[in-house]
Design an enzyme around this catalytic site. Structure first.
Site, short mmCIF file in Angstrom:
data_model
loop_
_atom_site.label_atom_id
_atom_site.label_comp_id
_atom_site.label_asym_id
_atom_site.label_seq_id
_atom_site.Cartn_x
_atom_site.Cartn_y
_atom_site.Cartn_z
N TYR A 128 22.43 -106.61 -17.91
CA TYR A 128 22.53 -106.38 -16.45
C TYR A 128 21.14 -106.08 -15.89
CZ TYR A 128 23.82 -104.25 -11.99
OH TYR A 128 23.92 -103.95 -10.64
N LYS A 163 18.93 -108.25 -13.19
CA LYS A 163 18.52 -107.77 -11.87
C LYS A 163 17.00 -107.86 -11.71
CE LYS A 163 22.48 -107.01 -10.03
NZ LYS A 163 22.92 -107.82 -8.87
N1 LIG Z 1 27.59 -100.35 -7.33
C1 LIG Z 1 26.33 -100.04 -7.63
O1 LIG Z 1 26.00 -98.91 -8.00
C2 LIG Z 1 25.27 -101.08 -7.51
C3 LIG Z 1 23.94 -100.69 -7.59
C4 LIG Z 1 22.95 -101.63 -7.47
C5 LIG Z 1 23.28 -102.96 -7.26
N2 LIG Z 1 24.59 -103.33 -7.18
C6 LIG Z 1 24.87 -104.73 -6.98
O2 LIG Z 1 25.55 -104.87 -5.74
C7 LIG Z 1 26.37 -106.03 -5.78
C8 LIG Z 1 27.76 -105.66 -5.31
O3 LIG Z 1 28.28 -104.74 -6.22
P1 LIG Z 1 29.54 -103.82 -5.90
O4 LIG Z 1 29.19 -102.47 -6.36
O5 LIG Z 1 29.99 -104.04 -4.51
O6 LIG Z 1 30.56 -104.40 -6.97
P2 LIG Z 1 31.99 -105.07 -6.77
O7 LIG Z 1 32.45 -105.40 -8.15
O8 LIG Z 1 32.84 -104.23 -5.91
O9 LIG Z 1 31.63 -106.41 -5.98
C9 LIG Z 1 31.11 -107.54 -6.60
C10 LIG Z 1 31.83 -108.75 -6.10
O10 LIG Z 1 31.32 -109.90 -6.77
C11 LIG Z 1 32.42 -110.74 -7.03
N3 LIG Z 1 32.14 -111.66 -8.13
C12 LIG Z 1 31.99 -111.38 -9.44
N4 LIG Z 1 31.79 -112.51 -10.14
C13 LIG Z 1 31.81 -113.53 -9.25
C14 LIG Z 1 31.69 -114.93 -9.38
N5 LIG Z 1 31.50 -115.53 -10.55
N6 LIG Z 1 31.77 -115.69 -8.26
C15 LIG Z 1 31.98 -115.11 -7.05
N7 LIG Z 1 32.12 -113.79 -6.88
C16 LIG Z 1 32.04 -113.01 -7.97
C17 LIG Z 1 33.54 -109.78 -7.40
O11 LIG Z 1 34.82 -110.40 -7.33
C18 LIG Z 1 33.35 -108.68 -6.39
O12 LIG Z 1 34.08 -108.91 -5.23
C19 LIG Z 1 26.32 -106.54 -7.21
O13 LIG Z 1 25.38 -107.60 -7.29
C20 LIG Z 1 25.82 -105.34 -7.99
O14 LIG Z 1 25.15 -105.71 -9.16
C21 LIG Z 1 25.59 -102.43 -7.30
#
Ligand SMILES: NC(=O)c1ccc[n+]([C@@H]2O[C@H](COP(=O)([O-])OP(=O)(O)OC[C@H]3O[C@@H](n4cnc5c(N)ncnc54)[C@H](O)[C@@H]3O)[C@@H](O)[C@H]2O)c1
Length: 373
Positions: free
Chosen positions: A277, A281
């Site tokens: 992961y 990123k």
């Molecule tokens: N939650 C955190 O702490 C955090 C921190 C830093 C970055 N992020 C990043 O933010 C973004 C959103 O994360 P989140 O926390 O809302 O997670 P989340 O799991 O709620 O949302 C991610 C979304 O991506 C979709 N997804 C996954 N695989 C997919 C695919 N192959 N095709 C299309 N859609 C797909 C999922 O269905 C989901 O709706 C991600 O890229 C995550 O890495 C999250």
């Protein structure tokens, strides 16, 4: 026009050709060379420099206080409202008020991962800022009740909100969907932005990772991000063929891509084992820089956003698996708390809007100070 709908990735959509943006398609590049020559007896010992159009030659090292040069340049600054009518026209952005700079009216934004979490929260903010939104996600249906609230918001503002089921790792589907979205966009709200939020996280010691799992994380997080950006750019360049905006206008009036990276692209996270992961990123951050290099002068700015810990379904799963993480994460935050998805509305609206017209190839770190220590 309000058009709530849920469509499958391969289902053909009604095609309405959007109007093209009023981008000038001529670019003339003046070389920004510095000429070196000698001027007078007193300066003979020092190399001379002049801007090709703006300044008389002067010593590179003049011995003058820096402030005197600043004063000189201040009088020549352009683009401010008080700019005299003669000379080059000021950039149109200079006429906008600060709130107008952040407006997303008159455009459509595509959001990958828009079915829930950060993507769906940001979708609300984009609608509030005046944009129509096209959400893409692998989920069969978007999360409720947030989706219905977004539909109501879109309806109240006469904006369009659509949901398309799409796996961002499937190149053919991504290509078909972006082609359809660009052709189907409302003529008065052409597509001018992409926010990639689709991502997955798997916690596992590195020695236990199977090749399939490792590849899956990279496939969704990097390849999926790349495929969406590539499909977006291909459609954009069809509508806005090279050579790009007029000289001095790059970054203004074009498109903006914002890719969700993570502070995990910069640090290893205490308490969790998630090497693929974090590598993915870091890759997203680097991808944004390289695409910015290729596309910024052709009308598309590209930046990444690196959030710290956010309370979403993604982190909820991690906290369920390992409750002690909560304390470890809180200790790492200078603000002493995790964030909520709504705290990224401002940064994303900023990066997608004209407020960030001079920002490209950058990574915006919004992590509650985590990476500061
Ligand atoms: N939650 C955190 O702490 C955090 C921190 C830093 C970055 N992020 C990043 O933010 C973004 C959103 O994360 P989140 O926390 O809302 O997670 P989340 O799991 O709620 O949302 C991610 C979304 O991506 C979709 N997804 C996954 N695989 C997919 C695919 N192959 N095709 C299309 N859609 C797909 C999922 O269905 C989901 O709706 C991600 O890229 C995550 O890495 C999250």
């Amino acid at each position: 026009m309000f058009r709530p709908r849920i469509v499958d990735a391969l289902q053909p959509l009604v095609r309405v050709r959007p109007t093209t943006l009023p981008l000038t398609t001529i670019i003339s590049r003046r070389p920004l060379t510095t000429s070196l020559r000698l001027l007078n007896e007193a300066d003979k010992s020092r190399p001379q420099a002049s801007h090709p159009t703006k300044h008389e030659s002067r010593p590179v090292s003049s011995g003058k206080p820096v402030a005197e040069h600043v004063k000189e340049d201040e009088s020549k600054r352009s683009g401010l409202p008080e700019e005299p009518a003669s000379g080059p026209p000021p950039p149109p952005l200079a006429a906008l008020t600060a709130p107008q700079l952040f407006s997303l009216e008159g455009r459509t934004i595509v959001v990958s991962g828009g079915g829930r979490g950060l993507g769906l929260t940001v979708t609300h903010a984009l609608l509030e800022s005046g944009a129509s939104v096209a959400c893409l996600d692998v989920l069969p249906e978007p999360s409720q009740p947030q989706w219905d609230k977004a539909l109501q918001l879109a309806e109240s503002k006469a904006l369009s909100l659509s949901y398309t089921k799409l796996d961002v790792t499937n190149q053919d589907q991504v290509s078909t969907v972006f082609s359809t979205l660009f052709k189907d966009a409302e003529s008065d709200r052409p597509i001018r932005g992409l926010f990639t939020s689709a991502g997955i996280q798997v916690m596992m010691p590195a020695v236990d990772y199977s090749i399939e799992k490792f590849r899956k994380v990279l496939d969704v997080n990097i390849t999926g991000t790349f495929l969406c950006a590539q499909a977006f750019a291909r459609e954009w360049f069809k509508l806005h063929p090279e050579p790009g905006p007029e000289e001095g206008q790059a970054g203004i009036g074009g498109a903006s891509i914002v890719m969700t990276g993570s502070m995990s692209g910069r640090v290893a996270n205490l308490g969790i084992e998630c090497a693929p992961y974090n590598a993915s990123k870091a890759g997203v951050n680097q991808l944004a820089k390289n695409l910015a290099l290729e596309w910024s002068r052709k009308g598309i700015r590209v930046n990444s956003l690196s959030p710290g810990y956010i309370r979403t379904a993604l982190t909820a799963a991690q906290l369920d698996e390992k409750p002690e993480l909560n304390q470890i994460w809180l200790q790492g935050s200078l603000l002493g708390r995790l964030s909520t998805p709504d705290e990224f509305r401002g940064p994303v609206v900023y990066l997608l809007s004209d407020a960030s017209s001079f920002m490209t190839g950058a990574d915006l770190l919004v992590d509650g100070g985590h990476c500061a220590t």
